[in-house]
Design a protein around this motif. Structure first.
Motif, mmCIF file in Angstrom:
data_model
loop_
_atom_site.group_PDB
_atom_site.id
_atom_site.type_symbol
_atom_site.label_atom_id
_atom_site.label_comp_id
_atom_site.label_asym_id
_atom_site.label_seq_id
_atom_site.Cartn_x
_atom_site.Cartn_y
_atom_site.Cartn_z
ATOM 1 N N GLY A 174 0.820 -1.207 0.000
ATOM 2 C CA GLY A 174 0.000 0.000 0.000
ATOM 3 C C GLY A 174 0.851 1.253 0.000
ATOM 4 N N LYS A 175 1.883 1.273 0.834
ATOM 5 C CA LYS A 175 2.779 2.431 0.878
ATOM 6 C C LYS A 175 3.513 2.607 -0.442
ATOM 7 N N LEU A 214 1.112 4.010 -2.988
ATOM 8 C CA LEU A 214 0.880 5.438 -2.790
ATOM 9 C C LEU A 214 2.074 6.265 -3.254
ATOM 10 N N ASN A 215 3.292 5.792 -2.982
ATOM 11 C CA ASN A 215 4.481 6.520 -3.431
ATOM 12 C C ASN A 215 4.573 6.554 -4.948
ATOM 13 N N ALA A 245 2.037 6.307 -7.046
ATOM 14 C CA ALA A 245 0.957 7.176 -7.519
ATOM 15 C C ALA A 245 1.322 8.641 -7.307
ATOM 16 N N ALA A 246 1.943 8.952 -6.160
ATOM 17 C CA ALA A 246 2.351 10.330 -5.890
ATOM 18 C C ALA A 246 3.409 10.774 -6.876
ATOM 19 N N ALA A 297 0.297 12.056 2.785
ATOM 20 C CA ALA A 297 -0.358 10.744 2.821
ATOM 21 C C ALA A 297 -0.577 10.363 4.265
#
Length: 173
Positions: free
Chosen positions: A122-123, A126-127, A129-130, A153
């Protein structure tokens, strides 16, 4: 080919659908004896399905393989032979009883590792995607602009991404 199709149909109807309905009836009538019978069946059938997955790959070429599977499922199910109860009492229960603590330990470890793995992925997601959002934002800005994008986040610290100042503008012909 025909044997395989008939075998699948028999396993579906007599190995899954009928026992599922009979289990429903046992739960509905609260008949403990039937409830225990069907619990033993489902445990043995689950092990059969796990083993069958690999057996299909390696020995499905064996003559009468599918016919033997059909006979085995009917034997497990039959109230006269009580195949599932017999296998459960003779093999499954003693084996599970001997290894119960080890199995419980492995299950707890698997739960912990899976939770950590999900958080880690998940992390990472998110990274990624960011980073993709920042790259898209910096590509979309005009030339000569310098922008700072801050992404927050809930799962991690604040991360800052800065675009580089673009070089001199290209001249068009």
């Amino acid at each position: 080919m025909v044997s395989w199709m008939i075998c699948r149909l028999v396993v579906l109807v007599f190995g899954l659908l009928y026992p599922a309905y009979a289990s429903y009836k046992a739960v509905k009538t609260k008949n403990i004896r039937e409830y225990v019978r069907w619990m033993m069946y489902w445990i043995v059938f689950a092990l059969f399905m796990a083993v069958e997955t690999f057996m299909d790959i390696f020995i499905s070429w064996f003559p009468f393989y599918y016919e033997i599977k059909i006979a085995f499922v009917l034997w497990l199910l039959s109230p006269y032979t009580k195949g599932a109860s017999l296998l459960y009492r003779k093999f499954v229960h003693p084996s599970l009883s001997r290894h119960e603590k080890e199995i419980d330990t492995y299950i707890v470890q698997a739960k912990e590792r899976s939770y950590e793995t999900v958080l880690s992925f998940g992390k990472r997601g998110l990274n990624i995607a960011a980073s993709a959002a920042v790259q898209a934002a910096t590509k979309g800005t005009g030339q000569g602009a310098c922008r700072t994008v801050t992404l927050m986040a809930s799962v991690g610290p604040i991360q800052r991404f800065r675009s580089h100042k673009p070089g001199p503008p290209e001249r068009s012909l």
